[in-house]
Structures are given as C-alpha cells and as structure tokens.
Design a protein around this motif. Structure first.
Motif, PDB file in Angstrom:
ATOM      1  N   CYS A 254       0.818  -1.218   0.000  1.00 36.37           N
ATOM      2  CA  CYS A 254       0.000   0.000   0.000  1.00 36.37           C
ATOM      3  C   CYS A 254       0.846   1.259   0.000  1.00 36.37           C
ATOM      4  O   CYS A 254       0.458   2.279  -0.589  1.00 36.37           O
ATOM      5  CB  CYS A 254      -0.939  -0.010   1.203  1.00 36.37           C
ATOM      6  SG  CYS A 254      -2.208  -1.312   1.123  1.00 36.37           S
TER       7      CYS A 254
ATOM      8  N   CYS B 214       2.433   4.197   9.869  1.00 41.14           N
ATOM      9  CA  CYS B 214       1.044   4.543   9.535  1.00 41.14           C
ATOM     10  C   CYS B 214       0.986   5.898   8.829  1.00 41.14           C
ATOM     11  O   CYS B 214       0.308   6.043   7.798  1.00 41.14           O
ATOM     12  CB  CYS B 214       0.195   4.578  10.800  1.00 41.14           C
ATOM     13  SG  CYS B 214       0.333   3.105  11.834  1.00 41.14           S
TER      14      CYS B 214
ATOM     15  N   PHE C  49      -0.145   6.801   4.888  1.00 42.47           N
ATOM     16  CA  PHE C  49      -1.178   7.814   4.664  1.00 42.47           C
ATOM     17  C   PHE C  49      -0.667   8.907   3.717  1.00 42.47           C
ATOM     18  O   PHE C  49      -1.343   9.285   2.752  1.00 42.47           O
ATOM     19  CB  PHE C  49      -1.608   8.418   6.002  1.00 42.47           C
ATOM     20  CG  PHE C  49      -2.649   9.494   5.885  1.00 42.47           C
ATOM     21  CD1 PHE C  49      -3.991   9.175   5.768  1.00 42.47           C
ATOM     22  CD2 PHE C  49      -2.283  10.839   5.874  1.00 42.47           C
ATOM     23  CE1 PHE C  49      -4.950  10.175   5.652  1.00 42.47           C
ATOM     24  CE2 PHE C  49      -3.229  11.839   5.766  1.00 42.47           C
ATOM     25  CZ  PHE C  49      -4.569  11.501   5.650  1.00 42.47           C
TER      26      PHE C  49
ATOM     27  N   GLY D  10      -0.313   7.971   0.049  1.00 38.07           N
ATOM     28  CA  GLY D  10      -1.566   7.937  -0.693  1.00 38.07           C
ATOM     29  C   GLY D  10      -2.112   9.313  -1.034  1.00 38.07           C
ATOM     30  O   GLY D  10      -2.988   9.440  -1.902  1.00 38.07           O
ATOM     31  N   CYS D  11      -1.599  10.355  -0.363  1.00 42.53           N
ATOM     32  CA  CYS D  11      -2.148  11.704  -0.563  1.00 42.53           C
ATOM     33  C   CYS D  11      -1.575  12.421  -1.786  1.00 42.53           C
ATOM     34  O   CYS D  11      -2.260  13.222  -2.408  1.00 42.53           O
ATOM     35  CB  CYS D  11      -1.880  12.567   0.670  1.00 42.53           C
ATOM     36  SG  CYS D  11      -2.858  12.136   2.122  1.00 42.53           S
TER      37      CYS D  11
ATOM     38  N   SER E  62      -1.960  10.727  -5.902  1.00 38.04           N
ATOM     39  CA  SER E  62      -3.390  10.608  -6.203  1.00 38.04           C
ATOM     40  C   SER E  62      -4.000  11.943  -6.621  1.00 38.04           C
ATOM     41  O   SER E  62      -5.078  11.983  -7.227  1.00 38.04           O
ATOM     42  CB  SER E  62      -4.139  10.061  -4.985  1.00 38.04           C
ATOM     43  OG  SER E  62      -4.052  10.962  -3.891  1.00 38.04           O
TER      44      SER E  62
ATOM     45  N   ALA F 172      -5.545   6.671  -3.603  1.00 40.33           N
ATOM     46  CA  ALA F 172      -5.525   6.977  -2.171  1.00 40.33           C
ATOM     47  C   ALA F 172      -6.260   5.941  -1.328  1.00 40.33           C
ATOM     48  O   ALA F 172      -5.966   5.792  -0.134  1.00 40.33           O
ATOM     49  CB  ALA F 172      -6.133   8.357  -1.929  1.00 40.33           C
TER      50      ALA F 172
ATOM     51  N   PHE G   2      -5.098   4.667   2.571  1.00 40.78           N
ATOM     52  CA  PHE G   2      -5.826   5.139   3.747  1.00 40.78           C
ATOM     53  C   PHE G   2      -6.327   3.969   4.598  1.00 40.78           C
ATOM     54  O   PHE G   2      -6.266   4.002   5.828  1.00 40.78           O
ATOM     55  CB  PHE G   2      -7.001   6.021   3.322  1.00 40.78           C
ATOM     56  CG  PHE G   2      -6.583   7.351   2.738  1.00 40.78           C
ATOM     57  CD1 PHE G   2      -5.252   7.733   2.699  1.00 40.78           C
ATOM     58  CD2 PHE G   2      -7.533   8.214   2.218  1.00 40.78           C
ATOM     59  CE1 PHE G   2      -4.865   8.957   2.170  1.00 40.78           C
ATOM     60  CE2 PHE G   2      -7.169   9.442   1.685  1.00 40.78           C
ATOM     61  CZ  PHE G   2      -5.825   9.807   1.653  1.00 40.78           C
TER      62      PHE G   2
ATOM     63  N   ALA H 148      -3.295   2.297   6.414  1.00 40.69           N
ATOM     64  CA  ALA H 148      -2.802   3.171   7.485  1.00 40.69           C
ATOM     65  C   ALA H 148      -3.677   3.042   8.729  1.00 40.69           C
ATOM     66  O   ALA H 148      -3.163   2.968   9.863  1.00 40.69           O
ATOM     67  CB  ALA H 148      -2.760   4.618   7.007  1.00 40.69           C
ATOM     68  N   ALA H 149      -4.971   2.982   8.541  1.00 37.46           N
ATOM     69  CA  ALA H 149      -5.891   2.852   9.674  1.00 37.46           C
ATOM     70  C   ALA H 149      -5.711   1.500  10.368  1.00 37.46           C
ATOM     71  O   ALA H 149      -5.726   1.411  11.605  1.00 37.46           O
ATOM     72  CB  ALA H 149      -7.337   3.017   9.199  1.00 37.46           C
TER      73      ALA H 149
END
Length: 402
Positions: free
Chosen positions: A18, A76, A80, A83-84, A87, A166, A170, A173-174
């Motif tokens: 990821c 984490c 995150f 992915g920001c 994207s 993304a 996300f 990460a969660a």
C-alpha cells in the motif's frame, strides 16, 4: 485484534504494497501527462526525481531514528502520506504543483520503509532472506497494482481518476494504527537481542556495506531507468498507445515480484552475493534484445526476464545490508531501500535530457553500460558474515536492563 507473530510478516508485506502503490503508478501516469498535459520527457523524469530522491535522502535519518527508538505510528503516517500525493496529479495543472505532490508521496514512503524493513527483519527469525523477500515483494506488488489502478481510474474518469490511488493507502494506514502496540513489542524484543549480540562482540562491517551501497546505487539507476523509460520507449519508438505503453510497468512489476520471492529464498541457500551477481549478469542480454528488436511481441516477452533478472538482486541486497550492519538494521534498511535504491531518481532527469536530445535508444544503451559496471562492482562486495552466538546468560541480562 491479536494476531500470531508470523502473520505480521504478511502484514508488513501488505503495508509495503500500500505504501508503494502510488509510487508504482507514477510511470504509468507519465505517458498520460506527456500526451494530455504537454510536459516534456525531461519534465516527466523530473517527477521521478521528486518521488525517488527527495524522500530517499532523509530515509537513512528515519532509519537511524528507528534504531534508537521505534515509532510504529511513523509507518502509519508514511502510508497515509504516500496515498495523498500522487493521487492528486489528475487535479493539478501546474508542473511545480505536480512536483510538490509527488515529493509529498516520496516523503511518506521515506517514513514507512526503514521501520517497515526493520520490523520485517525482526519477525523473520533466522531466515532473513525469505523474510525480507516477502517484505520486498509487497513493494513489487505495489508497483504492479499501482499502474493497473491508475490506468483503470484514468480510463473511466479521466486524469482525475488518479484519486483512486488513495483508497488502499488510507485503509492500510488505519489498520496498522490499530496494531501499533504489538509492533512496538516486536521492536523492543529486537532491540534487546541486538544489545545482547553487541555485548558478545557483534560488529558492523562499514567497508563492506559501502561497497554494497555503491552497487545498489547502480542497480537503482537500472531499475528506475527501466520503469521510467521503457513505457516512453514503447510509446515513442515502438509507436504504441498511451494505455498500452503504461501496461509495460505492470508486466515489469509482476515479473519483478515473482523474482523477488525467488531471490530471497535462493540467497538463504546459495549466498546473498552469488544471487546478486547472477541477476545483474542476466539483465544485460535481455536489455540488448529490447534495444535491437522493433517487434512489439518479442520486446514485450523480454520484459519478463529483464525485470526478473534485476529484481533477483533486490531482496538479497537489503538482507545483506542488514547483516553487514547488524547493530544498525534501521539505518541499513534506510540506505539500501531508500538512499541507494532511489539514486536512479537523481540520474533520471539527466537521462531524460539525453532522451530529448538523442532519442530513447541512446538512454537504453547508457543503461547497458551501467549494468556492466554494476556486474564488475558486485564481485568486490563481501558475502554475509557469520552471526555472533549470544550466550543465554548475556541475553537474559540484556532483557533485565530493558
């Protein structure tokens, strides 16, 4: 949610997947940016520079920090952030805004990799080659899934379809955030074992690690050169469509993922450096066939052994680096997976200018020369040292102090 220890090797692999999806998608997005946004080959290579180089420079710093004190939450945050950035490319028109978005993903990747590689080492037990290859294949799969997601999103929603990249970042990460307590426990166990081994005489081989780093720099140039310029070669020289050119990165990534799994297991049996040398030697004839061939079918088939030969050397290089610096596993991971492995991002803008001026076949010929130098250099890298045997009493004493 309490999981078995061996499950965390798979979790770290999925986290790596990821974290690398967006970065893996960038080469597939570049042909669309060239065609629809009108950026040059040098500008496209500049985005690769932003991804690979800016974050990788600080990755050894994060690795050194991880050796001193583990911070699982950084993994984490890194996923995150990764992915920001990329994207958002489909929503941006300014080149420098694109550059900043890609750099943001690069910094997120830098946060994840040192702690991720260190954690994979701790949960792998004695079979470091296998454990690191499992972790590394997550990055390969990210490089495979990323282009597919990007092409799917762009094909259905236009360039703004890059936003789909993304989603997996996300979600992972969660999930990792919910596991930080257990991961911190694994890191503490690893730190105790390292302290006991140091007391028993375990030392770092900085000279050997420097030689390995130099070869990894060259291998990085080959890897990033391949993923950046092969899609552009397909579009500009073999006259294929944007979408078909972008799918070459998926072929490279899937073949590389298979080879990464094989490479780590072979390294445990045959020796780390023997596998590294074999992969670099096989890379050269595969690239030569692609340079000389103008038959798309043959060139596409040759992408498989090309990617497999180069990625055969990746996980053995990371595991060997950790064995050469057993007292600084996080730093070794930050260098071999970050700084050295991303060196190609520094070179790619230069190769892009060569491509603009002299054509893409010239760029591929330069990569052949780099491969030859890397092959020669690999013969000067030492193999993994024997592990220091730690008396049970010493390990118990180390655990008491912690």
């Amino acid at each position: 949610m309490k999981l078995k220890r061996e499950s965390y090797g798979i979790i770290m692999m999925l986290g790596h997947l990821c974290a690398d999806i967006s970065g893996g998608a960038l080469p597939a997005i570049l042909p669309f940016l060239v065609a629809q946004k009108g950026i040059s080959l040098a500008s496209a290579a500049g985005l690769t520079f932003a991804l690979s180089s800016i974050g990788s420079v600080i990755q050894p710093v994060f690795g050194s920090m991880a050796d001193k004190h583990s911070r699982p939450w950084m993994m984490c945050l890194g996923i995150f952030m990764s992915g920001c950035g990329i994207s958002m490319l489909g929503f941006l028109d300014s080149y420098w805004a694109m550059f900043a978005a890609v750099a943001f993903t690069g910094i997120g990747s830098a946060l994840f990799h040192p702690d991720g590689g260190r954690m994979a080492n701790y949960v792998a037990g004695e079979r470091k080659g296998r454990g690191i290859s499992n972790f590394s294949v997550g990055g390969n799969l990210g490089g495979a899934v990323g282009p597919m997601l990007a092409v799917f999103g762009i094909s259905h929603f236009g360039l703004k379809g890059t936003a789909i990249l993304a989603v997996p970042a996300f979600l992972m990460a969660a999930f990792l955030l919910s596991q930080t307590k257990t991961l911190a426990g694994f890191a503490n166990e690893g730190a105790q074992a390292t302290k006991a081994a140091m007391a028993a005489g375990q030392k770092d081989d900085w000279k050997g690690f420097g030689k390995l780093t130099a070869v990894t720099f060259l291998r990085s140039t080959l890897s990033i050169g391949m993923t950046t310029f092969i899609p552009l070669f397909w579009m500009s020289v073999l006259l294929q469509s944007d979408a078909r050119s972008g799918t070459t990165t998926t072929i490279i990534a899937f073949a590389g993922a298979l080879s990464t799994l094989i490479g780590g297991r072979l390294a445990d049996r045959l020796g780390f450096n023997r596998v590294i040398r074999s992969g670099l030697v096989m890379y050269i004839p595969c690239l030569l066939v692609i340079i000389f061939s103008r038959w798309v079918g043959l060139s596409t088939i040759m992408l498989i052994p090309l990617a497999m030969s180069l990625n055969l050397a990746f996980s053995p290089s990371v595991a060997l680096g950790q064995k050469l610096l057993p007292n600084h596993v996080g730093l070794a991971s930050g260098v071999t997976m970050g700084l050295a492995s991303s060196f190609g991002g520094v070179i790619s803008p230069i190769l892009g200018k060569v491509g603009d001026a002299q054509g893409l076949p010239t760029v591929l010929w330069i990569l052949v020369g780099v491969a030859v130098v890397a092959c020669v250099g690999s013969f000067f890298v030492p193999d993994a040292p024997e592990a220091v045997k730690v008396p049970a009493s010493s390990q118990a004493a180390s655990q008491k102090t912690n």
